[in-house]
Design an enzyme around this catalytic site. Structure first.
Site, PDB file in Angstrom:
ATOM      1  N   ASP A 162      59.509 106.769  67.715  1.00 47.41           N
ATOM      2  CA  ASP A 162      59.986 106.764  66.391  1.00 47.41           C
ATOM      3  C   ASP A 162      60.334 107.888  65.860  1.00 47.41           C
ATOM      4  OD1 ASP A 162      60.744 104.222  67.076  1.00 47.41           O
ATOM      5  OD2 ASP A 162      60.360 103.089  65.464  1.00 47.41           O
ATOM      6  N   HIS A 195      63.109 103.376  68.857  1.00 46.33           N
ATOM      7  CA  HIS A 195      64.326 103.820  68.272  1.00 46.33           C
ATOM      8  C   HIS A 195      64.776 105.124  69.201  1.00 46.33           C
ATOM      9  CE1 HIS A 195      65.255 102.042  64.336  1.00 46.33           C
ATOM     10  NE2 HIS A 195      64.016 101.335  64.466  1.00 46.33           N
ATOM     11  N   HIS A 246      53.546 102.553  70.970  1.00 49.61           N
ATOM     12  CA  HIS A 246      54.614 102.178  69.795  1.00 49.61           C
ATOM     13  C   HIS A 246      54.124 100.580  69.259  1.00 49.61           C
ATOM     14  CE1 HIS A 246      57.452 102.760  67.000  1.00 49.61           C
ATOM     15  NE2 HIS A 246      58.046 101.746  67.350  1.00 49.61           N
ATOM     16  N   HIS A 353      55.205 100.951  64.955  1.00 51.36           N
ATOM     17  CA  HIS A 353      56.303 100.410  64.638  1.00 51.36           C
ATOM     18  C   HIS A 353      56.777  99.269  63.589  1.00 51.36           C
ATOM     19  CE1 HIS A 353      59.313  97.731  67.126  1.00 51.36           C
ATOM     20  NE2 HIS A 353      58.578  96.822  67.428  1.00 51.36           N
TER      21      HIS A 353
END
Length: 468
Positions: A162, A195, A246, A353
């Site tokens: 991310d 993401h 993640h 996350h």
């Protein structure tokens, strides 16, 4: 592939002592090859204008294609300067497309060759820094790197994904980390977050950010970023005892011979049951065989493990179950944490996350006020969530900001299983910039995904240390 440096980090990157206030030290820029002209009204005479020229630092790719620490420091100071002094549309004057191409191609070649689950084996003179979500908050990332100490021969880094979306400098953040990867490929490890996908970046700002910054070359730059996302590994095992990813854990995908499997071995094929009657934890061997090179990890079909690793969340309820809130991935209870740790002889699971916005909706779990939580404590070890974007998200629609701290974790020898937590506040003030997504009306990433669209898209922060 570039070799890593055996020299110690510069003085500005020495790790902090506990309970100290640390000010980031950013190197000055040396390359100055482009000028821009800005017209300003003179304060003393409104009818008079002044023409102000500012020198824009322009990055170049090394002739030998080998990055060094000086190049990285110049990249940091140039990105920091450009975020404060030029509009986003002038970003190509700082990082020309051909330099972007060279960096992302070199990094992609390294990443795509790495396995799904990386084995990191530091020696007794090394430490490992584990970083959670950073979400385009460039200035906080720069502070973190200075505060924890730059990557070096005896300082490993694991980033849990991310890097982009929500924050306004996702491109600079991602490229800075790619540069570190190219410079020190065996000391810096970049994992994929949820993401780093086509769907999320089309909703939460990264795609528009790239198109804004690169104009008619924006689609080319965005496509190259998506291709690089596909090469990011999914997980690490550190010192044989710490698993990082993640989102977290993942299911087993049972396989059984089909009716056509009788006869000669060459005619055998495997049939996968993507919806077993009961879910069970997957193995590290299954993780190693998963196909990660997809723009959007699927939530159905045969290749569910990447989506589980990127999107799953812990639960206080025993067992494995579908993650209905997110629409993809799993929820796993403390019994699953214990089973995973015990089966693979691990002591810690470190995942990311979930920021403060996600945690305020999760009953039974601690908030993200200090940048980390210890979610499960079981016989074999612990499950930890670390989030490294302070005062997140950058653009908030609520009347009161979360004002959460970010955090990173340092694992030390000899066993690397006793984490030290460092919390830090956001750099303030942030440079003024417009958001690249509708942060007021956009769906929350913690709510159910728009799966149909997903298919169609195919200041001086205080730093505190806590030991646990």
């Amino acid at each position: 592939m570039s070799s890593y440096s055996d020299s110690p980090p510069p003085p500005s990157s020495i790790a902090p002592t506990p309970d100290t206030t640390v000010s980031p030290s950013i190197p000055t820029t040396t390359a100055t090859t482009t000028t821009t002209t800005t017209t300003l009204l003179a304060e003393e005479n409104p009818s008079t204008t002044l023409v102000q020229q500012q020198v824009v630092p322009t990055l170049t790719w090394p002739d030998n294609s080998e990055l060094d620490l000086g190049w990285i420091e110049n990249l940091i100071s140039t990105f920091d300067w450009s975020s404060k002094n030029i509009p986003p549309s002038e970003f190509p004057s700082v990082l020309p497309v051909h330099v972007f191409d060279s960096l992302i191609l070199t990094a992609s070649k390294i990443l795509h060759k790495e396995p799904n689950c990386l084995r990191i084996d530091p020696d007794d003179s090394s430490t490992v820094v584990v970083v959670g979500d950073v979400h385009g908050q460039l200035h906080d990332l720069i502070f973190l790197l200075n505060n924890a100490g730059f990557p070096s021969h005896n300082r490993f880094y694991v980033f849990n994904g991310d890097y982009v979306d929500r924050g306004a400098w996702g491109l600079e953040t991602f490229l800075l980390l790619l540069a570190w990867k190219v410079f020190m490929p065996h000391r810096v490890f970049l994992l994929r977050g949820n993401h780093e996908s086509k769907y999320c970046t089309s909703v939460y700002g990264f795609e528009k950010e790239v198109l804004t910054k690169y104009g008619d070359k924006g689609k080319h730059v965005y496509r190259k970023c998506l291709g690089c996302f596909e090469g990011l590994p999914l997980a690490t095992i550190i010192a044989g005892c710490v698993y990082t990813a993640h989102g977290g854990l993942f299911r087993s995908i049972p396989s059984t011979p089909s009716k056509r499997s009788k006869g000669k071995k060459k005619n055998r094929r495997l049939c996968f049951n993507s919806e077993p009657k009961s879910l069970s934890l997957g193995s590290l061997d299954e993780l190693s065989r998963a196909r990660r090179s997809v723009l959007d990890p699927p939530w159905e079909g045969l290749n569910l493990i990447p989506g589980d690793v990127l999107w799953s969340d812990p639960s206080m309820t025993l067992g494995l179950s579908p993650n209905k809130e997110r629409g993809i991935g799993l929820l796993w209870g403390p019994d699953c944490t214990e089973d995973f740790l015990k089966k693979f002889n691990l002591k810690l699971i470190i995942r990311s996350h979930e920021g403060p916005d996600a945690r305020e909706k999760r009953s039974g779990f601690g908030g993200m006020d200090v940048g980390y939580t210890i979610d499960h404590v079981v016989e074999s070890g612990k499950l930890i969530t670390v989030f490294s974007a302070p005062d997140y998200p950058q653009f908030q629609a609520t009347e009161e900001r979360y004002k959460n701290k970010g955090a990173y974790i340092v694992l030390e020898p000899p066993h690397f299983d006793n984490p030290n937590f460092y919390s830090f506040e956001a750099i303030t003030p942030r440079p003024q910039v417009n958001p690249y997504y509708d942060y007021v009306d956009v769906i929350d990433s913690d709510e159910e995904l728009d799966l149909v669209s997903m298919v169609c898209e195919s200041s001086q922060p205080k730093v505190s240390k806590v030991s646990f």
